[in-house]
Each structure stands twice: as structure tokens, then as C-alpha cells.
Design a protein around this motif. Structure first.
Motif, PDB file in Angstrom:
ATOM      1  N   GLU A  37       0.859  -1.190   0.000  1.00  0.00           N
ATOM      2  CA  GLU A  37       0.000   0.000   0.000  1.00  0.00           C
ATOM      3  C   GLU A  37       0.893   1.238   0.000  1.00  0.00           C
ATOM      4  O   GLU A  37       1.496   1.585   1.006  1.00  0.00           O
ATOM      5  CB  GLU A  37      -0.913  -0.007   1.229  1.00  0.00           C
ATOM      6  N   ILE A  38       0.990   1.866  -1.149  1.00  0.00           N
ATOM      7  CA  ILE A  38       1.843   3.043  -1.324  1.00  0.00           C
ATOM      8  C   ILE A  38       0.957   4.259  -1.580  1.00  0.00           C
ATOM      9  O   ILE A  38       0.016   4.199  -2.374  1.00  0.00           O
ATOM     10  CB  ILE A  38       2.813   2.863  -2.510  1.00  0.00           C
ATOM     11  N   THR A  39       1.236   5.353  -0.886  1.00  0.00           N
ATOM     12  CA  THR A  39       0.523   6.602  -1.139  1.00  0.00           C
ATOM     13  C   THR A  39       1.262   7.371  -2.221  1.00  0.00           C
ATOM     14  O   THR A  39       2.383   7.833  -2.012  1.00  0.00           O
ATOM     15  CB  THR A  39       0.436   7.453   0.144  1.00  0.00           C
ATOM     16  N   PHE A  40       0.647   7.482  -3.377  1.00  0.00           N
ATOM     17  CA  PHE A  40       1.271   8.197  -4.490  1.00  0.00           C
ATOM     18  C   PHE A  40       1.052   9.699  -4.325  1.00  0.00           C
ATOM     19  O   PHE A  40      -0.053  10.131  -3.997  1.00  0.00           O
ATOM     20  CB  PHE A  40       0.691   7.728  -5.821  1.00  0.00           C
ATOM     21  N   PRO A  41       2.078  10.492  -4.576  1.00  0.00           N
ATOM     22  CA  PRO A  41       1.970  11.941  -4.329  1.00  0.00           C
ATOM     23  C   PRO A  41       1.353  12.703  -5.502  1.00  0.00           C
ATOM     24  O   PRO A  41       1.889  13.707  -5.952  1.00  0.00           O
ATOM     25  CB  PRO A  41       3.423  12.347  -4.097  1.00  0.00           C
ATOM     26  N   LYS A  42       0.256  12.199  -6.017  1.00  0.00           N
ATOM     27  CA  LYS A  42      -0.391  12.840  -7.163  1.00  0.00           C
ATOM     28  C   LYS A  42      -1.821  13.212  -6.796  1.00  0.00           C
ATOM     29  O   LYS A  42      -2.572  12.372  -6.296  1.00  0.00           O
ATOM     30  CB  LYS A  42      -0.377  11.915  -8.382  1.00  0.00           C
ATOM     31  N   ILE A  43      -2.155  14.454  -7.057  1.00  0.00           N
ATOM     32  CA  ILE A  43      -3.509  14.947  -6.798  1.00  0.00           C
ATOM     33  C   ILE A  43      -4.048  15.503  -8.105  1.00  0.00           C
ATOM     34  O   ILE A  43      -3.375  16.287  -8.781  1.00  0.00           O
ATOM     35  CB  ILE A  43      -3.502  16.042  -5.708  1.00  0.00           C
ATOM     36  N   LYS A  44      -5.252  15.092  -8.459  1.00  0.00           N
ATOM     37  CA  LYS A  44      -5.833  15.543  -9.725  1.00  0.00           C
ATOM     38  C   LYS A  44      -7.012  16.466  -9.461  1.00  0.00           C
ATOM     39  O   LYS A  44      -7.857  16.189  -8.596  1.00  0.00           O
ATOM     40  CB  LYS A  44      -6.258  14.348 -10.570  1.00  0.00           C
ATOM     41  N   PRO A  73       2.472  24.223  -0.485  1.00  0.00           N
ATOM     42  CA  PRO A  73       3.800  23.693  -0.126  1.00  0.00           C
ATOM     43  C   PRO A  73       4.004  22.255  -0.627  1.00  0.00           C
ATOM     44  O   PRO A  73       3.033  21.526  -0.828  1.00  0.00           O
ATOM     45  CB  PRO A  73       3.792  23.733   1.412  1.00  0.00           C
ATOM     46  N   ASP A  74       5.250  21.873  -0.826  1.00  0.00           N
ATOM     47  CA  ASP A  74       5.664  20.516  -1.222  1.00  0.00           C
ATOM     48  C   ASP A  74       5.297  20.171  -2.663  1.00  0.00           C
ATOM     49  O   ASP A  74       5.411  19.009  -3.066  1.00  0.00           O
ATOM     50  CB  ASP A  74       5.070  19.443  -0.291  1.00  0.00           C
ATOM     51  N   LEU A  75       4.871  21.168  -3.460  1.00  0.00           N
ATOM     52  CA  LEU A  75       4.559  20.895  -4.859  1.00  0.00           C
ATOM     53  C   LEU A  75       5.850  20.723  -5.653  1.00  0.00           C
ATOM     54  O   LEU A  75       6.742  21.556  -5.594  1.00  0.00           O
ATOM     55  CB  LEU A  75       3.723  22.036  -5.455  1.00  0.00           C
ATOM     56  N   GLN A  76       5.946  19.609  -6.408  1.00  0.00           N
ATOM     57  CA  GLN A  76       7.116  19.336  -7.234  1.00  0.00           C
ATOM     58  C   GLN A  76       6.906  19.758  -8.690  1.00  0.00           C
ATOM     59  O   GLN A  76       7.788  20.326  -9.311  1.00  0.00           O
ATOM     60  CB  GLN A  76       7.433  17.837  -7.196  1.00  0.00           C
ATOM     61  N   MET A  77       5.727  19.448  -9.214  1.00  0.00           N
ATOM     62  CA  MET A  77       5.447  19.739 -10.615  1.00  0.00           C
ATOM     63  C   MET A  77       3.945  19.820 -10.809  1.00  0.00           C
ATOM     64  O   MET A  77       3.179  19.196 -10.071  1.00  0.00           O
ATOM     65  CB  MET A  77       6.030  18.640 -11.517  1.00  0.00           C
ATOM     66  N   ALA A  97       5.555  14.290   1.435  1.00  0.00           N
ATOM     67  CA  ALA A  97       4.455  15.161   1.847  1.00  0.00           C
ATOM     68  C   ALA A  97       3.274  14.330   2.337  1.00  0.00           C
ATOM     69  O   ALA A  97       3.064  13.187   1.906  1.00  0.00           O
ATOM     70  CB  ALA A  97       4.025  16.049   0.680  1.00  0.00           C
ATOM     71  N   ASN A  98       2.483  14.917   3.237  1.00  0.00           N
ATOM     72  CA  ASN A  98       1.229  14.301   3.684  1.00  0.00           C
ATOM     73  C   ASN A  98       0.163  14.632   2.645  1.00  0.00           C
ATOM     74  O   ASN A  98      -0.274  15.773   2.531  1.00  0.00           O
ATOM     75  CB  ASN A  98       0.842  14.844   5.060  1.00  0.00           C
ATOM     76  N   ILE A  99      -0.246  13.635   1.882  1.00  0.00           N
ATOM     77  CA  ILE A  99      -1.129  13.874   0.742  1.00  0.00           C
ATOM     78  C   ILE A  99      -2.506  14.354   1.191  1.00  0.00           C
ATOM     79  O   ILE A  99      -3.118  15.209   0.533  1.00  0.00           O
ATOM     80  CB  ILE A  99      -1.252  12.606  -0.133  1.00  0.00           C
ATOM     81  N   ASP A 100      -2.999  13.817   2.298  1.00  0.00           N
ATOM     82  CA  ASP A 100      -4.318  14.247   2.773  1.00  0.00           C
ATOM     83  C   ASP A 100      -4.314  15.737   3.114  1.00  0.00           C
ATOM     84  O   ASP A 100      -5.260  16.467   2.786  1.00  0.00           O
ATOM     85  CB  ASP A 100      -4.729  13.429   4.003  1.00  0.00           C
ATOM     86  N   ILE A 101      -3.244  16.187   3.755  1.00  0.00           N
ATOM     87  CA  ILE A 101      -3.139  17.617   4.080  1.00  0.00           C
ATOM     88  C   ILE A 101      -2.957  18.429   2.799  1.00  0.00           C
ATOM     89  O   ILE A 101      -3.533  19.518   2.660  1.00  0.00           O
ATOM     90  CB  ILE A 101      -1.971  17.860   5.051  1.00  0.00           C
ATOM     91  N   SER A 102      -2.203  17.905   1.834  1.00  0.00           N
ATOM     92  CA  SER A 102      -2.005  18.605   0.568  1.00  0.00           C
ATOM     93  C   SER A 102      -3.322  18.781  -0.179  1.00  0.00           C
ATOM     94  O   SER A 102      -3.569  19.829  -0.793  1.00  0.00           O
ATOM     95  CB  SER A 102      -1.004  17.839  -0.310  1.00  0.00           C
TER      96      SER A 102
END
Length: 1015
Positions: A37-44, A73-77, A97-102
Motif C-alpha cells: 500500500e503506497i501513497t502516491f503523491p499525485k492529486i488531480k 507547499p511541497d509541490l514538485q510539478m 508530503a502528507n497527501i491528505d493535508i495537501s
């Protein structure tokens, strides 16, 4: 450690039993999944603003959203795609980064700019992870029921029933038709009676409601008074009063025909050639996939009892089957390899007791490993099980070294009791055991430096290896001697001497060692040959990114030409399905048109197929894809197609690009970017090994633009909003309320007759009601223009770009990219301000290879440090490190000869071989140092040490090679993921033999021949 094993024999035995029971408990409780179970750092972020033109959408929506998201904060691209009326933005965050907070921060930033966005815009923000994609798919079909009835059954019977299964997040219903009440207006009657659509809309809004009037208190009771004017049937709807002028009451049925119709939806669903409904099962993030699948199968049996007999529900995709097969395949490889390695031990030791000790020790190590994994919250997945399978060789190595030393001590001292001999053997080996175990453990520590999706998955694997090797060291050091005692009937005597009356067994000197160490030039020739092989083979190696698996399932994405109607797209796809049903390897398929698996903007001319292949087939998935691709391209050239495998496609969706090849062209002018994209795509399509080449230019379909004449509208007392409302009534219809029907609300839609058959030429003749009830054609009130479609706009980090993408077919990623780069640099001349960047899997590969090189250097330095601390001798530490690094040549040779690409998996095998050879060299040098102190002759000490270590070296090498062979052969489902690693390690083991038995002793002799031993 005096008499430790006899003193603590009983406590250690109890601990041994506890470990076995704990391992069995952990095995029964651990969840099973394909990947960790990996949390991917992608938000759409998807924004829908109606049907705004692309350029206006870019200015008013996309740019504003990009600027807002850039502040998080913590945005890469950030990447965006702007289409007609919609935009899709992907925000890639830092892996830490904490994706839920992002997600919350992005939503907060979007809310801050809501007032400057179009008022009717709909915005969805979703974190991307594997759980958003279905784990199981079912098709729902009936030959007698209407699409409306089928959707009602799916929504209100099947969905709630299946949602009861524990771990299910959502049962997604795709397809079918929604029920609607259509009020088909009679334009002539309305005009005669002076009634406009506004009058009807007002009348409907004032009658169809439920409202509270307040409370009424009467004789100790409190009553709630309610005005219930809800319309719940067609008859009630027909009898609604629209107008009463004192002379005549006009009911809705007098000026309109009330019909029950299917809602207009630009989606078509097909399962195995039949129109139906698809049910997609979405699991909760941490739920057990296999457990859900088993429970869902049981639930389906219960469901069959309550649904009508003429309704069939059959699976078309079950990820759990692939997961079960993959886990079983890796597990089988593990046990087969272990059994073969034990067989090797029996042959070499010729002792049933010694081999039995190894046979018992390995499961105990595995049980302790399972306890640790369970405590850390890990699951049974292809990475953790693959790590244990890959580490089996090292586990067997530890056990063989200890058992062989105990067995040899018995042979050398048959007059001493077993208890004393075990103590002596462990005491002698302990420094080397600590050093050798550390040398194999520390090589995995630098993997913490690895980032990206490769780091996320392979860190799980390397962490599992660290746990397994630590457990192996503890068990072989503390528990194995006790197991040996338990297998000994009378530990107070030497069982070999007691049973066989053996005399002290001297080590037979291996004279060939003396031949090589007295001719060091032979060793230097071997070193030179191996160094040259590294130099020669490395540039010729095929390269890739992540190891690929044969999943047995295919995703086929398709696009018909821009603006193609849903019906025409469906006709083309029916021809594709005629091809699919003739492919013998295809077991089942499902098709979505106008929608897709996942979270995307989807036009009616786009969609995808999910094709399930048969388990028993003669062709690989890639071969089947190639066959289907050729047939579709030859029969349906208008379709743009793109093939992939389900899990690979899913990982691509979670990363920056689905396609392995991605050429990004940055610039400012859209027309120039499109021209360059076409040129690059033409070059890429000519490169051998590419398939599904796409220039990235997506044209939204043609549009009809209606520009109101404001002065004329004002003359007749009509507003632009009223004109738009009436035009929508003529075409799509307007929602004017809802009807409460059978515990659900059905939309009430106002439409004009002939709305389904209206043509482009009829737009100008469409009649519009004036406030007095008279009619005017729209051509006299507005200007009607037909516009060709606009291309979607793609941007990365707020800079416009064109993206050319392609997939691989029959060649490796590295060589194809090199050919593309060469072709592009020779033929493409970029204007000033334009640049070409290579992305996709290639960019991920380059980043991972840089990190892996750093990890290799760091691991080598850590091994060097361990040896230096152990022996406190700089030169010997350097020699052992040199030998270990030369072992990489064997890995390269193995990859080259088997045509296996150098990817993240095989690179991990290279790093492992450094620690493995270092571990074996430690034992050799320890034996040499002890022998040298006794004999005080370097040559004799070297010959004795090599002669002594020959049997354990051959046992560990053969045991490890045979243990890894099932994985290296890629036998079974999913085995291809760890195949490159196994091949790299086996190649390293083979070359390790001459390095450890010839080169190392020669270098030791050169280093110590003129020195005296330290006492």
C-alpha cells in the motif's frame, strides 16, 4: 558464551516453539495484495465549466487554478490539459508530503479564488492511488428488461447488497439508462394560448414541493403541519394548472405530451458484445484484496437468489486471480528453491542430521521474519515475498556456514563431546558471522536514498531483505546450535566418533590453489578480463525502468476522429469487437465509450476496453497485443489506439505518464508546437521498436457558436439568458424539476418536439417565444456560426508544450530512446525559445539510475567500512572490495547473455552481489589469518584456508543459484518482476567462484608473503 547452548537449551527451545506459533499466527493474519500500500503523491483537479472555448477556458479557469495550486507547499510539478469546457490539472507533490493535508490545502486555495472563476463551474479534487481503480468488474445483462429497469435494479438492489461486503469502498454502476419524464411542448398550441416556456417553468416550480408550515399545539400534543404538493405520477403531472385567465384553465396536458423516456447520456457500455451495465468494485485503501474477492464471490451466490431469473451477472475482470497466482508463483518458487538447496546440502555434507538442521532452521527464520513483517504492518505482496525468495540464497548461506563448521569440527575432533564442539565452532565463527552479516545488511541501507515510484516499491523489498537477514543472523547464531543439540541423542559424546569410530579427519590440501597463487599474473589476467567485460558489455546492455509482468489482461484506449458522434464511434468499435471475438486468447472483454476507468475528462469519442486473456494460452500478453494492434490498424485506420496492461497502465496513471516514451516540446505558440509535434511524431513512428505513436494533438469536436443580437433581443423584450434557455429546450432540454417515483427522484425535462432529429440546418429555423407568446426564428435574433474544433492545450509548470508519446514493441527503452534522440537531433531545428525534453519512463529511469549508482557507491563504502572495522587492515579491506566490485561483471554478463534489461530490479541485484561476495571473502580471510598464526607460512595458510572454505563456498553458491533458479527462469505468474534481480545475482555468484578461489588468495599472498603474522 561459556556453555551457553547447554545452559539455555530449554529456554531457547521454548522460544523456538513460540517463534513457530507466532509465525503461523502472522501468516494467517497478514493481508494479501499485489503491491504494498503506497501513497502516491499525485492529486488531480478536474474543472467543468460547460462548453467554453479552449482559449477562454485556459484564461478564465486553467491559469487561475494553476496559480492557486502553485502556492501549495511541497509541490514538485504541475501539469494541465485544457479542453473545451473542462480542464484537468495534475499536481505532483513531494514523496514525503502528507497527501491528505495537501488535498486540503489545494481545496483551500481553490476556494480562495472561487469568486473570480465562472459562477457555474464544477471542481473535483481527488488524490490518486491504486484504490481508485476497480479490483473486480461484473457485467449485468438481460434479454427482456429495458436499460431503465436494469439501471434501477443495479442502483437500488444490487449496489446496496454488494456494498455490505467488508472492505468495499464503492460499487460503481456504469451504463444503463436513467428514467426521465419528458414534457414535449406543443409549440403551436402554446403560441395560440399565449403561453411561453417561462410560464410552464414557473408553474412547475410553484407546485412540486414539500414544505413545513410550522407546529400546531393542541391538547398536550404537538403537530407538525406540512404542505405536500409533490408530484409523484404521470397523471398528476399532466393535470398541473399552467394558466388561468378567468376564461379558461390550461392544464399541462393541453399544451404538452408527458412521456417517460431514457435520459440523454453520451455513454455506451458493452460487455462481450452485448449492451449492458458494468459494476466496478472499488476497495478501501487498506483492505485485503483477496479477502474481498472471496467474500464478493460468496455474496454473489446470495445475490443470485434475489435478482430476477432473466438477469445474469458475470465477472469480466478479477484482479484477485492475478494476485493469487502471482503470490502463489513466488511462494512456490521460494519453496522449490529451498528444497533444491537442501538437496545440495545433503549431497555435500553427506549427513542427514546436518541437512535436517538446515531444513528446520530455514522455516524458523521465515517464521521470525513473518512476525516482524506483521508487527510492521506489511502485507503478503509481490515485493515482500519476492524479497524473501531473493534472500533465500543468503539465508541458506548463513545456515550452511554454521552447520558446515559444526560438522567439520566434529570431523577434526572426533574425541570431543558435541556440546563443546558446538561452543568451539560458534566461538570461532562469531566475528566472521557478525562481519559477513553486516556486509550483506548494510548494502540495503542506502536504498533509503531512492525516490519516486521505484523507491517506494523497492524500499519495501530491501527493508524486507534487511529484516530477513537480521532474523537469519539471530537464528543461525542462537537457535541453530540448539536445534543441532536437539537432533543429537547424546550431546556429551561426539556422535560421529561414537557411531562411526572415525579418526581425526584432516583437511585435504587443494594443490591447484598453490599453482594459481604462485602465478599471480593469472589472477591479474582474470581481473583485466573482468574489467574489460564491464567496459565492453555495459554500453551494449538493454535498459528499462521497472521490470514488466505478463498480467494476462489488456487495456485498449481508443479515440475516434474529433467530433465523431457516439453512434458512429459505436459502429467502428463493433468492427473492433468482431476482431476480438476471433482472437483465441481472449476470454472476455468490456467496453466503455464516453467514459473511462479512473479519473479523467472523457469525450463521447473516447473510451477504453478491458480485455481479459485466458490463463492457458500459447502467446504472451505482448504478443497478443501486437496481433490485435495490427488487425485494428489495418481495418479501422481512423481509430487512434493505445495498448497497455492493467496494472502497468494504473502505475502510469499514478506517475507522470502512462506511456514509456514521452517527448515534450516546450514553447509559446500553439500552432508552432503542433507543427513540431507532428514532425517529431513522424520521426518517432519510423524508429524501430515504437508502437501506438501519438502526436499529442487532441482536437475537440466542431461547435456551433450562437451570438445573440442584443439590440434585436431588446426590441422584442428577450434577454440573452432567455434565448439560451429556449435554445437548450429545443436541443438538450431543460430540467424543470423532479418527480418522486418509487423511492427515487426522476428528472422532469422540458423539450421541444423533434429535438432528437434536429440538424445543423434546422438551427436557424428554430422558433423562439416572444413575451407575448408569438414566435420568431432564431436566425432573426442571433448569428449562427459553425466553428471547427480547437486543439487541447497542454502545459507543464505553467509553460505550454506539445507531447509526443509512444509505447515499446520488441525493443528495450534505452536503445529506442537513443535512436529517437539521434533522429530528432538530426532532423528537427528548434526556433529560439523552444526546447525538447524527454520524459515518461525514460526520465524516471534516468533519475533512478543516478540514485542507484549513488546507492552502489554508498553500499560499497559501507562494506569497506565493515571489513576495515573487522580486520583493521586498509589493504585487505580494499582487496575484498575490489573482488566484490568485480563480481558485477558476472551480473552484467548474465543480463547480456539472457537479453535481460538493466532496470531497477537488476540494478538491485548488482548491489546485492557486492555484499554477497564481501561476505564470502570475510570468511576466507578469517580462515587464512587463523591458519597463518598457526603455520606462520603464508602459502600453507592460503592453501589450507581455501581447502577449508571450498566445501561451504560451493555449497552456498550452488544452493543460492538453485534457490534463485525458479525465479530466474520466470516460471509462473508475476515471476517476471523479480527475474532480472535473480539473473543478476546468479551471474554474480558464478563469477564469484574464480574471484574467491583464485584471485583473492593470489592477492592475499602478494600482500602478506613478506610479513610475519600478528599474534
Amino acid at each position: 558464551m561459556r556453555n551457553f547452548f547447554t545452559t539455555y537449551k530449554n529456554p531457547v527451545t521454548v522460544m523456538l516453539v513460540i517463534i513457530i506459533m507466532g509465525g503461523m499466527f502472522a501468516y494467517s493474519k497478514m493481508q494479501t495484495s499485489l503491491f504494498p500500500e503506497i501513497t502516491f503523491p499525485k492529486i488531480k483537479i478536474i474543472a467543468d465549466a460547460g462548453q467554453q472555448p479552449v482559449k477562454k477556458m485556459m484564461i478564465t479557469v486553467t491559469r487561475e487554478l494553476e496559480n492557486a495550486v502553485k502556492k501549495v507547499p511541497d509541490l514538485q510539478m504541475i501539469r494541465s490539459t485544457t479542453s473545451r469546457g473542462s480542464c484537468e490539472i495534475s499536481a505532483f507533490m513531494d514523496w514525503n508530503a502528507n497527501i491528505d493535508i495537501s488535498v486540503q490545502r489545494i481545496e483551500s486555495r481553490i476556494n480562495e479564488i472561487r469568486n473570480i472563476l465562472p459562477p457555474d463551474i464544477q471542481i473535483s479534487v481527488e488524490r490518486m492511488n491504486p484504490s481508485i481503480l476497480p479490483i473486480t468488474g461484473y457485467s449485468l445483462e438481460s434479454k427482456t428488461r429495458s436499460p431503465i429497469d436494469m439501471k434501477l435494479l443495479a442502483m437500488y438492489t444490487i449496489k446496496p447488497f454488494l456494498s455490505q461486503v467488508e472492505g468495499v469502498s464503492e460499487i460503481r454502476v456504469i451504463g444503463g439508462k436513467s428514467k426521465e419524464y419528458w414534457v414535449v411542448l406543443n409549440v403551436q398550441k402554446m403560441s395560440t394560448l399565449g403561453i411561453t416556456p417561462d410560464n410552464i417553468n414557473t408553474a412547475l416550480s410553484q407546485t412540486n414541493f414539500v414544505k413545513s408550515n410550522g407546529y400546531l399545539s393542541d391538547y398536550r400534543l404537538l403537530y407538525l403541519t406540512v404542505t405536500d404538493a409533490v408530484v409523484s405520477s404521470r397523471e398528476q403531472l399532466q393535470n398541473i394548472v399552467i394558466s388561468n385567465n378567468g376564461k379558461r384553465i390550461v392544464l399541462l396536458k393541453d399544451i404538452a405530451d408527458v412521456q417517460i423516456q431514457e435520459a440523454k447520456e453520451y455513454i455506451k457500455i458493452n460487455a462481450n458484445g452485448h449492451e449492458g451495465i458494468l459494476l466496478a468494485v472499488i476497495k478501501q485503501p487498506n483492505a485485503n484484496l483477496v479477502d474481498i474477492s472471496d467474500k464478493m464471490d460468496a455474496k454473489l451466490k446470495d445475490l443470485q437468489k434475489i435478482i430476477p431469473k432473466d438477469v445474469t451477472i458475470v465477472p469480466f475482470y478479477e484482479q484477485a486471480n492475478f494476485v493469487k497466482d502471482s503470490v502463489k508463483s513466488v511462494t512456490d518458487s521460494l519453496w522449490i528453491g529451498l528444497a533444491l538447496a537442501i538437496f545440495v546440502a545433503i549431497i555435500f555434507l553427506r549427513s542427514f542430521k546436518a541437512s535436517s538442521v538446515i531444513l528446520v532452521t530455514i522455516p524458523i527464520i521465515l517464521c521470525l521474519t513473518l512476525i516482524c513483517l506483521y508487527a510492521l504492518g506489511q502485507t503478503f505482496n509481490i515485493m515482500t515475498l519476492g524479497a524473501i525468495a531473493a534472500a533465500i540464497g543468503l539465508i541458506i548461506d548463513d545456515a550452511i556456514v554454521v552447520v558446515e563448521q559444526i560438522h567439520r569440527t566434529h570431523e577434526e575432533h572426533p574425541e570431543e563431546p558435541t556440546t563443546a564442539l558446538i561452543q568451539k565452532a560458534i566461538k570461532y565463527l562469531l566475528p566472521a558471522m557478525v562481519g559477513s552479516s553486516l556486509s550483506t545488511i548494510v548494502i540495503f541501507v542506502p536504498f533509503l536514498l531512492m525516490s519516486g515510484v521505484a523507491g517506494a516499491y523497492f524500499k519495501v523489498m530491501t527493508n524486507t531483505m534487511i529484516i530477513t537477514l537480521v532474523c537469519s543472523f539471530l537464528v543461525t547464531w542462537l537457535v541453530l546450535p540448539v536445534i543441532y543439540l536437539l537432533f543429537t541423542r547424546n550431546a556429551s559424546v561426539n556422535t560421529l566418533h561414537h557411531n562411526k569410530k572415525l579418526k581425526p579427519h584432516a583437511i585435504k590440501p587443494q594443490r591447484w590453489v598453490g599453482f594459481f597463487i604462485r602465478r599471480p599474473y593469472l589472477s591479474f589476467m582474470i581481473i583485466a578480463a573482468l574489467a574489460f567485460s564491464i567496459y565492453y558489455i555495459f554500453p551494449k546492455l538493454e535498459t528499462g525502468f521497472l521490470p514488466e509482468m505478463d498480467e494476462g489482461s489488456i487495456v485498449l484506449d481508443y479515440n475516434s476522429p474529433p467530433g465523431t458522434s457516439l453512434e458512429e464511434t459505436d459502429r467502428m468499435l463493433r468492427e473492433v469487437e468482431k476482431i476480438l471475438v476471433k482472437v483465441p486468447e481472449v476470454e472476455a472483454y468490456s467496453r466503455r465509450t464516453g467514459t473511462q476507468m479512473g479519473f479523467f475528462i472523457t469525450e463521447p469519442n473516447r473510451g477504453d476496453y478491458l480485455i481479459q486473456l485466458k490463463n492457458k494460452r500459447n502467446k504472451t500478453t505482448e504478443e497478443v497485443i501486437s496481433d490485435i494492434r495490427k488487425q485494428i490498424e489495418s481495418t479501422q485506420p481512423a481509430l487512434r489506439i493505445d495498448f497497455g496492461q492493467v496494472i502497468g497502465d494504473m502505475l502510469g496513471d499514478l506517475m507522470t505518464s502512462v506511456q514509456p516514451i514521452e517527448v515534450k516540446i516546450f514553447g509559446n505558440d500553439q500552432a508552432k508546437l503542433q507543427d513540431l509535434s507532428k514532425q517529431v511524431a513522424a520521426l518517432v513512428s519510423k524508429v524501430e521498436g515504437t508502437a501506438d505513436v501519438f502526436d499529442g494533438i487532441v482536437i475537440a469536436g466542431p461547435s456551433i457558436n450562437i451570438e445573440p443580437d442584443n439590440s434585436t433581443l431588446a426590441q422584442y423584450g428577450i434577454t440573452p439568458a432567455n434565448l439560451q434557455y429556449q435554445l437548450q429546450t429545443s436541443l438538450e432540454g431543460n430540467i424543470a424539476g423532479s418527480v418522486y417515483d418509487k423511492e427515487q427522484f426522476s428528472n422532469l425535462r422540458l423539450v421541444y418536439p423533434g429535438s432528437k432529429t434536429l440538424s445543423v440546418n434546422d438551427i436557424n429555423k428554430t422558433m423562439v417565444f416572444l413575451p407575448n407568446g408569438k414566435l420568431k426564428p432564431i436566425g432573426q435574433l442571433a448569428k449562427v456560426q459553425i466553428n471547427p474544433g480547437d486543439a487541447e492545450i497542454q502545459r507543464e509548470n505553467v509553460q505550454s508544450m506539445g507531447v509526443v508519446s509512444a509505447r515499446l514493441e520488441g525493443k528495450d527503452l534505452g536503445s529506442v530512446i537513443r535512436d529517437i534522440q539521434k533522429s530528432v537531433s538530426n532532423h528537427i531545428i528548434l526556433p529560439e525559445g523552444y526546447a525538447i525534453v524527454y520524459g515518461g519512463e525514460y526520465a524516471e529511469q534516468q533519475q533512478s539510475f543516478k540514485e542507484l549508482l549513488m546507492i552502489l557507491v554508498a553500499a560499497s563504502l559501507l562494506v569497506f567500512g565493515v571489513i576495515l572495522f573487522l580486520f583493521r587492515h586498509f589493504r585487505i579491506a580494499f582487496i575484498i572490495l575490489l573482488i566484490a566490485l568485480l563480481g558485477i561483471s558476472g551480473s552484467y554478463l548474465g543480463l547480456y547473455l539472457t537479453h535481460t534489461p538493466l532496470n531497477v530490479g537488476s540494478y538491485t541485484g548488482l548491489i546485492m552481489i557486492v555484499g554477497i561476495i564481501g561476505e564470502n571473502a570475510i570468511f576466507t580471510f578469517l580462515q587464512f589469518r587463523e591458519s597463518w598464526r598457526v603455520s606462520r607460512n603464508v602459502d600453507e595458510a592460503i592453501i589450507y584456508s581455501i581447502s577449508t572454505r571450498l566445501r561451504p563456498k560451493l555449497m552456498t553458491a550452488l544452493g543460492a543459484i538453485i534457490a534463485l533458479m525458479p525465479i530466474a527462469l520466470g516460471i509462473g505468474t508475476g515471476a517476471q518482476l523479480h527475474q532480472p534481480l535473480a539473473i543478476a545475482v546468479i551471474g554474480g555468484f558464478i563469477i564469484a567462484m574464480p574471484l574467491l578461489l583464485i584471485v583473492l588468495p593470489s592477492l592475499i599472498r602478494l600482500l602478506f608473503k613478506n610479513k610475519m603474522p600478528e599474534l
